[in-house]
Design a protein around this motif. Sequence first.
Motif, PDB file in Angstrom:
ATOM      1  N   LEU A  20       0.826  -1.208   0.000  1.00  0.00           N
ATOM      2  CA  LEU A  20       0.000   0.000   0.000  1.00  0.00           C
ATOM      3  C   LEU A  20       0.862   1.260   0.000  1.00  0.00           C
ATOM      4  CD1 LEU A  20      -2.615   1.572   0.173  1.00  0.00           C
ATOM      5  CD2 LEU A  20      -2.693   1.117   2.638  1.00  0.00           C
ATOM      6  N   ILE A  21       1.854   1.329   0.869  1.00  0.00           N
ATOM      7  CA  ILE A  21       2.675   2.542   0.936  1.00  0.00           C
ATOM      8  C   ILE A  21       3.505   2.702  -0.331  1.00  0.00           C
ATOM      9  CG2 ILE A  21       4.580   1.401   2.169  1.00  0.00           C
ATOM     10  CD1 ILE A  21       3.425   5.012   2.717  1.00  0.00           C
ATOM     11  N   ILE A  22       3.953   1.597  -0.901  1.00  0.00           N
ATOM     12  CA  ILE A  22       4.734   1.662  -2.149  1.00  0.00           C
ATOM     13  C   ILE A  22       3.873   2.237  -3.269  1.00  0.00           C
ATOM     14  CG2 ILE A  22       5.845   0.276  -3.940  1.00  0.00           C
ATOM     15  CD1 ILE A  22       6.677  -1.656  -1.625  1.00  0.00           C
ATOM     16  N   ARG A  23       2.667   1.721  -3.391  1.00  0.00           N
ATOM     17  CA  ARG A  23       1.768   2.187  -4.455  1.00  0.00           C
ATOM     18  C   ARG A  23       1.399   3.650  -4.263  1.00  0.00           C
ATOM     19  NH1 ARG A  23       0.500   0.810  -9.540  1.00  0.00           N
ATOM     20  NH2 ARG A  23       0.730  -1.356  -8.877  1.00  0.00           N
ATOM     21  N   LEU A  24       1.123   4.050  -3.029  1.00  0.00           N
ATOM     22  CA  LEU A  24       0.774   5.445  -2.765  1.00  0.00           C
ATOM     23  C   LEU A  24       1.914   6.383  -3.137  1.00  0.00           C
ATOM     24  CD1 LEU A  24      -1.053   5.108   0.671  1.00  0.00           C
ATOM     25  CD2 LEU A  24      -2.066   5.941  -1.455  1.00  0.00           C
ATOM     26  N   LEU A  25       3.117   6.032  -2.731  1.00  0.00           N
ATOM     27  CA  LEU A  25       4.263   6.873  -3.059  1.00  0.00           C
ATOM     28  C   LEU A  25       4.475   6.932  -4.567  1.00  0.00           C
ATOM     29  CD1 LEU A  25       6.713   5.715  -0.252  1.00  0.00           C
ATOM     30  CD2 LEU A  25       5.795   8.017  -0.520  1.00  0.00           C
ATOM     31  N   ARG A  26       4.421   5.793  -5.198  1.00  0.00           N
ATOM     32  CA  ARG A  26       4.704   5.730  -6.641  1.00  0.00           C
ATOM     33  C   ARG A  26       3.695   6.555  -7.431  1.00  0.00           C
ATOM     34  NH1 ARG A  26       5.949  -0.213  -8.328  1.00  0.00           N
ATOM     35  NH2 ARG A  26       7.661   0.230  -6.911  1.00  0.00           N
ATOM     36  N   ASN A  27       2.417   6.426  -7.090  1.00  0.00           N
ATOM     37  CA  ASN A  27       1.381   7.149  -7.835  1.00  0.00           C
ATOM     38  C   ASN A  27       1.455   8.658  -7.633  1.00  0.00           C
ATOM     39  OD1 ASN A  27       0.487   4.583  -8.532  1.00  0.00           O
ATOM     40  ND2 ASN A  27      -1.660   5.131  -8.331  1.00  0.00           N
ATOM     41  N   ASN A  28       1.968   9.086  -6.493  1.00  0.00           N
ATOM     42  CA  ASN A  28       1.988  10.525  -6.205  1.00  0.00           C
ATOM     43  C   ASN A  28       3.315  11.193  -6.520  1.00  0.00           C
ATOM     44  OD1 ASN A  28      -0.658  11.488  -4.670  1.00  0.00           O
ATOM     45  ND2 ASN A  28      -0.270   9.372  -4.045  1.00  0.00           N
ATOM     46  N   LEU A  29       4.391  10.448  -6.514  1.00  0.00           N
ATOM     47  CA  LEU A  29       5.694  11.037  -6.814  1.00  0.00           C
ATOM     48  C   LEU A  29       5.879  11.332  -8.293  1.00  0.00           C
ATOM     49  CD1 LEU A  29       7.932   8.816  -4.524  1.00  0.00           C
ATOM     50  CD2 LEU A  29       7.713  11.271  -4.338  1.00  0.00           C
ATOM     51  N   ARG A  30       5.112  10.680  -9.142  1.00  0.00           N
ATOM     52  CA  ARG A  30       5.384  10.760 -10.580  1.00  0.00           C
ATOM     53  C   ARG A  30       4.980  12.091 -11.217  1.00  0.00           C
ATOM     54  NH1 ARG A  30       0.980   6.141 -12.343  1.00  0.00           N
ATOM     55  NH2 ARG A  30      -0.867   7.116 -11.457  1.00  0.00           N
ATOM     56  N   PHE A  31       4.218  12.910 -10.509  1.00  0.00           N
ATOM     57  CA  PHE A  31       3.686  14.117 -11.136  1.00  0.00           C
ATOM     58  C   PHE A  31       4.433  15.391 -10.782  1.00  0.00           C
ATOM     59  CE2 PHE A  31      -0.259  11.450 -11.284  1.00  0.00           C
ATOM     60  CZ  PHE A  31      -0.324  11.369 -12.666  1.00  0.00           C
TER      61      PHE A  31
END
Length: 749
Positions: A488-499
């Motif tokens: 969960l934390i990996i996905r949250l970081l990945r989805n939000n860091l990309r922008f």
Amino acid sequence: MPVSHESSLLATLAERVGIASEYYDIGGTLHVTSDDTKRAILSAMGFSVHSTEDLAKALGDWEEAPWRRPCEPVLVVREGAGEAVVRCCLMLEDGQERSAVVRWTITDEGGQPVRSGEAGPGLSAAEVRFVEGQRRVRLDCRLPGDLPIGYYQATVQALGLVGGSPGTMRLIVAPQQCYLPPAIADHRRIWGVALQLYSLSSNRNWGCGDFTDLGAVVEWAGASLGAGLIGLNPLHALRNSAPHHTSPYAPVTRLFLNELYVDLERLPEFWASQEAQRQFQAPEFQAKLKALRESRRVDYGAIAAAKRSLLDLAYRQFLKEHYVGNEPDLEPKTARAKLLERFIRAEGEPLELYATFQTLEEERRLIQPKASSWRDWPVQFQFPGPAVREYGKRHRKRLRFFQYIQWVASEQLGENRRRSEQTGMPIGLYNDLALGAERFGAESWMYQSMLALEADCGAPPDSLGPEGQNWGLPPVNPLALRTGGYELIIRLLRNNLRFGGAIRLDHVMALCRLFWIPRGKPAAEGTYVHYPFEDLLAIVALESVRAKTLVIGEDLGTVPDWVREELSKARVLSYRVFYFERHGDGTCKAPNEYPEQSLAVVGTHDLPTLTGFWSGEDLQVRAGLGTLGDDDAKRRAWEDRRRDKGRMLEALAREGLLPEGMSTDPDSAPSMTPSLCQAIHVYLARSMSAVVLANLEDGLEELSQTNLPGTIDSHPNWNRKYAVSVEALPADPRLRDLASVLRSTRPLG
């Protein structure tokens, strides 16, 4: 008084799972965690703790759990730290460990093998325990210490004399520190502008700021003003209904974007759809848009309804133009359709589940209008299982609609990131990741096994909330988070860091500990629950380096010094607010006392604007709501405010920044002026902080703050628009002059 056996078991189990037995609040007062609070939090974590027998069984199961599995679910190691040690747990007869051989293999994220080997014979038993009559032995298996940073799967299998199934674990190799942009690494001091995206008004948007408005601000701030970054509110998906579902810090999910920010007029299928154009050009629709634009408040419901209906028509046109066949055999026939399909594949199961949730909620709202949450749905839909997957197959066309919305939102936001890079901004977009998601939203439905839905999170008593704060968000269960390999934390970081080039982690202390409150209880009955800090901080560093994104940790409130020290070692910038940066005697810290590894800003969304602070607007509002206390409390609040203004003026005087005609006497500055606003920002710009942000509302002399904590429907939050339109921002002399002094103080920013 002797401690009962039940209380002893309760205390032991609570300690094992990380529930604090006591804590100190920001004022230094000791709070001891009650047995009732421990029991409620343990229950929220999934333990049965109603009786002495329950507690004894739960504690026994907890202690035996590591012995029942071949290996731990996840292991996090730092790059360059040497060999990774995997502790295996095998069923062995006495002495068999000396002849045991453990084969291990490591595969990368794509499932390709990268290393393999064997350990043994001659392994030494680290520990032995009998579980249900079986002799179990812990053996240390050493894996290579030179793997590149990334995510791997390690499999261990006992050979020879040993039986049992193989064990698999997620192996995470993380860098020692987070990413620093070259400008920050070179000790350049950056400045930027912060804003609430929905608050942008323009001559063309549909009643709230959108991604096209953001693009205009990027061009203006980057190319014209010389700003190094644009700070944004969380852009997470919301229900977009007032007053309970408009806070960007209580989203439906943090994984995906708010469709309110999509500019439909940039979609070719919107213009190609005859029905969309008929509705859009209709006089009554244009009149509605005009009213929404001219309003000083964001009407979330009306804007969401208008955009959703026309997005639906644009999507139907998109299918007609870009696909062939019929569901479920619809096939893309154009490059644009293939881009959508590639996006859907890349986003994978999380987007599939989010789109399924949206489709289900849309349908259930019609069938069950009185249903208040997914817990009221038919039981087969209350958890993402086989029935939900089958539902998704039957409603593939509608699922693709919600996937399409996320695709166009992602494309438009991504264009703005690229635009910020093209203007030469050293950081660009600075996004915000909220602490949690609402209890009955998509994220909580998708990851309910990871959450403690029968608890809330908040804060103990501090300067923002003397009685403590309850944010009404379900906390992540640290035990389930680790069992799930931190997915969960990996996905949250990945989805939000990309922008963006930077990200703000709201309440960053949650990586270490979070204040849990039993559901339905006041904040005073809460306590801290500890999290695997080292592991989570390592994952933040890994995702930061991969995305090349600067990390800022919002570390306000009750934060132990050692936590700030560890964050600093990991190159997470501290978040320093001018209002709060004081010495023990209340005097303002000097610019050279701000740490270099920090971001400095005057205030936050939960604090008064400079104009509101100086006039006492926030105090007047609180007095009107009856939350400021009796007459003595009101008098003290106004006295404190006058004293604070005097200390700020004294700080400016020490730096030679007092505007002409002002002294350290607050009476000499009866109101906030552009020159005083500039002086305060120059004070911050002179600081050692790597980054300084100027809030747009301060530059525009906005009176009311974005959010008044503790209010929902008694005060308008999250819906104010700026009085100056996007088109008029470049000509505003206040902003031009503010940018000029910031640029001259931080010329390389």
